[in-house]
Design an enzyme around this catalytic site. Structure first.
Site, PDB file in Angstrom:
ATOM      1  N   ASN A   1      -3.915   1.566  -2.139  1.00  0.00           N
ATOM      2  CA  ASN A   1      -4.054   0.281  -2.842  1.00  0.00           C
ATOM      3  C   ASN A   1      -3.252  -0.788  -2.108  1.00  0.00           C
ATOM      4  O   ASN A   1      -2.266  -1.311  -2.610  1.00  0.00           O
ATOM      5  CB  ASN A   1      -3.571   0.439  -4.290  1.00  0.00           C
ATOM      6  CG  ASN A   1      -3.857  -0.775  -5.142  1.00  0.00           C
ATOM      7  OD1 ASN A   1      -2.988  -1.614  -5.380  1.00  0.00           O
ATOM      8  ND2 ASN A   1      -5.078  -0.887  -5.618  1.00  0.00           N
TER       9      ASN A   1
ATOM     10  N   GLY B   1      -0.585  -1.182  -6.888  1.00  0.00           N
ATOM     11  CA  GLY B   1       0.085  -1.582  -5.654  1.00  0.00           C
ATOM     12  C   GLY B   1      -0.206  -3.017  -5.278  1.00  0.00           C
ATOM     13  O   GLY B   1      -0.529  -3.854  -6.126  1.00  0.00           O
TER      14      GLY B   1
ATOM     15  N   HIS C   1      -2.679  -4.449  -3.767  1.00  0.00           N
ATOM     16  CA  HIS C   1      -4.021  -4.948  -4.085  1.00  0.00           C
ATOM     17  C   HIS C   1      -4.101  -5.328  -5.560  1.00  0.00           C
ATOM     18  O   HIS C   1      -4.619  -6.394  -5.919  1.00  0.00           O
ATOM     19  CB  HIS C   1      -5.068  -3.878  -3.737  1.00  0.00           C
ATOM     20  CG  HIS C   1      -6.450  -4.421  -3.542  1.00  0.00           C
ATOM     21  ND1 HIS C   1      -7.344  -4.540  -4.579  1.00  0.00           N
ATOM     22  CD2 HIS C   1      -7.096  -4.874  -2.428  1.00  0.00           C
ATOM     23  CE1 HIS C   1      -8.490  -5.033  -4.113  1.00  0.00           C
ATOM     24  NE2 HIS C   1      -8.363  -5.251  -2.808  1.00  0.00           N
ATOM     25  N   CYS C   2      -3.570  -4.470  -6.427  1.00  0.00           N
ATOM     26  CA  CYS C   2      -3.603  -4.745  -7.876  1.00  0.00           C
ATOM     27  C   CYS C   2      -2.774  -5.973  -8.253  1.00  0.00           C
ATOM     28  O   CYS C   2      -3.115  -6.690  -9.198  1.00  0.00           O
ATOM     29  CB  CYS C   2      -3.070  -3.546  -8.652  1.00  0.00           C
ATOM     30  SG  CYS C   2      -4.174  -2.132  -8.698  1.00  0.00           S
ATOM     31  N   MET C   3      -1.672  -6.210  -7.547  1.00  0.00           N
ATOM     32  CA  MET C   3      -0.740  -7.277  -7.932  1.00  0.00           C
ATOM     33  C   MET C   3      -1.122  -8.643  -7.378  1.00  0.00           C
ATOM     34  O   MET C   3      -0.343  -9.589  -7.497  1.00  0.00           O
ATOM     35  CB  MET C   3       0.679  -6.914  -7.483  1.00  0.00           C
ATOM     36  CG  MET C   3       1.276  -5.757  -8.261  1.00  0.00           C
ATOM     37  SD  MET C   3       3.052  -5.527  -7.957  1.00  0.00           S
ATOM     38  CE  MET C   3       3.045  -5.033  -6.226  1.00  0.00           C
TER      39      MET C   3
END
EC number: 3.5.3.6
Length: 418
Positions: free
Chosen positions: A360, A403, A405-407
């Site tokens: 991620n 991670g 990408h999510c944040m």
């Protein structure tokens, strides 16, 4: 003076990132306890001050690369200084259905009395029974505290705002306002929509709304941004698993095709599990032709293609692809094949690193990504493949299962020439 509107949009997964929205840990994370973190979709409580430091390090590293980083608390603070925006939010958040008849007017008047920064903090961080002064709705509040406890919530906290990727997703020249899968996250979309609707950064910009309306009950139609990737060449990848449903995917594709914004939507049929809750937990781009994947899940993905079809009643056709997901993605970009870096280490290490968001990563520009420091095997393999891996600490930020990408919610990203 020019009246031309700023154009926002995300045109690839690996092109130069220009503008991005994040949300720093804050009051919502201070509300996490061992007894409520599961309900709020966190695996554990976090050391909030350390999480703030680590998130600031993440933001700093992006800014050092010339990226314009917008922070959600700041955006919301600026948004609610517009009385129309504040009314729009409170009309939807402070209702008899959400708060109860006995405390709606008291809670609203108290929130309206706060200065904007503090109010934004409570809108994201939630309002506990003890936050409201005793003079506000004294008798009802007293009974509420005695029955439900001083730490019960009048407005629940939204700690998952840390993962700005999911609430909305920018796809080419527009955005979706996502109906989230879990009730714990649905209010996030309301706040982000208010920012897009009223904040000057967005109100004075040009973009489409592809799908979603926080005023509407979408039923079984759910969509989360971790499943959505506009990869370029008119192609959009959308994971269909635990969080994003076929009902939503079909409507997004229909909207994109109707406006000529995309030529193909590749649906990735995922297993329904927390470890693979979104497509980006098992697959992400690191360069124009390089991806990192968790093979145990990716090899099981069932790919479907949606394409425009004016002769169809719904304006598109669907077919199941015979090739593997990775082959279908490569072909859609005009590539013979993708370079693939699998999660590193033996079977035990690989499963641990995937759980800790080793796949991620967020691409800042072609061949440059940000990932968690703890995923040493995967990071080493990426570096051997020529990728620059910038690391941030995972010890606290990763406890919500997300991670780099999510944040991040990319708002402006350059296209890639395929």
């Amino acid at each position: 003076m020019s009246t031309e509107k700023t154009k926002l949009g995300v045109h690839s997964e690996a092109g130069k990132l220009r503008k991005v929205m994040v949300c720093s840990p804050g009051l919502a994370h201070q509300r996490l306890t061992p007894s409520n973190c599961d309900e709020l979709l966190f695996d554990d409580v976090i050391w909030v001050n350390q999480a703030k430091r680590d998130h600031f390090d993440f933001v700093t590293k992006m800014r050092e690369r010339g990226i314009d980083v917008l922070e959600m608390h700041n955006l919301l603070t600026e948004t609610i200084q517009n009385p129309e925006a504040l009314k729009w939010i409170l009309d939807r958040k402070i209702t008899a259905d959400s708060v109860g008849l006995g405390l709606t007017s008291e809670l609203r008047s108290w929130l309206e009395s706060l200065e904007p920064r503090k109010l934004a903090e409570y809108l994201i961080g939630g309002v506990a029974a003890d936050d409201l002064p005793a003079s506000e709705g004294a008798n009802i509040l007293k009974m509420y505290r005695e029955y439900l406890g001083h730490s019960s919530f009048l407005l629940p906290p939204l700690p998952n705002t840390q993962f700005t990727r999911d609430t909305t997703c920018w796809i080419y020249g527009g955005v979706t306002l996502n109906p989230m899968y879990w009730p714990a996250r649905r209010q996030e979309t309301l706040l982000t929509t208010a920012i897009y609707k009223f904040h000057p950064e967005f109100a004075n910009a040009e973009f489409e709304i592809w799908y979603g309306d926080p005023d509407k009950d979408h039923g079984s139609s759910t969509l989360e941004g971790g499943d959505v990737m506009p990869i370029g060449n008119g192609v959009v990848l959308i994971g269909m698993g635990e969080r994003s449903s076929r009902q939503a995917i079909g409507q997004v594709a229909q909207s994109l095709f109707a406006k000529g914004a995309a030529e193909r939507v590749i649906v990735a049929g995922l297993p329904k599990s927390r470890a693979a809750m979104h497509l980006d937990t098992v697959f992400s781009f690191c360069d124009r032709d390089l991806v990192t994947v968790f093979p145990e899940v990716v090899k099981e993905i069932v790919p479907f293609s949606l394409r425009p079809d004016p002769s169809s009643p719904y304006g598109m056709n669907i077919r199941r692809e015979e090739k593997t997901f990775l082959e279908v993605v490569a072909e859609s970009l005009g590539l013979k094949k993708l370079r693939v870096v699998e999660t590193g280490g033996n079977s035990f290490a690989a499963e641990r690193e995937q759980w800790d968001d080793g796949n991620n990563v967020v691409c800042l520009e072609p061949g440059v990504v940000v990932g968690y420091d703890r995923n040493t095997y995967t990071n080493t393999l990426l570096r051997k493949a020529g990728v620059e891996v910038i690391t941030i600490s995972a010890s606290e930020l990763g406890r919500g299962r997300g991670g780099g990408h999510c944040m991040t919610c990319p708002i402006v990203r350059d296209p890639i020439d395929y």
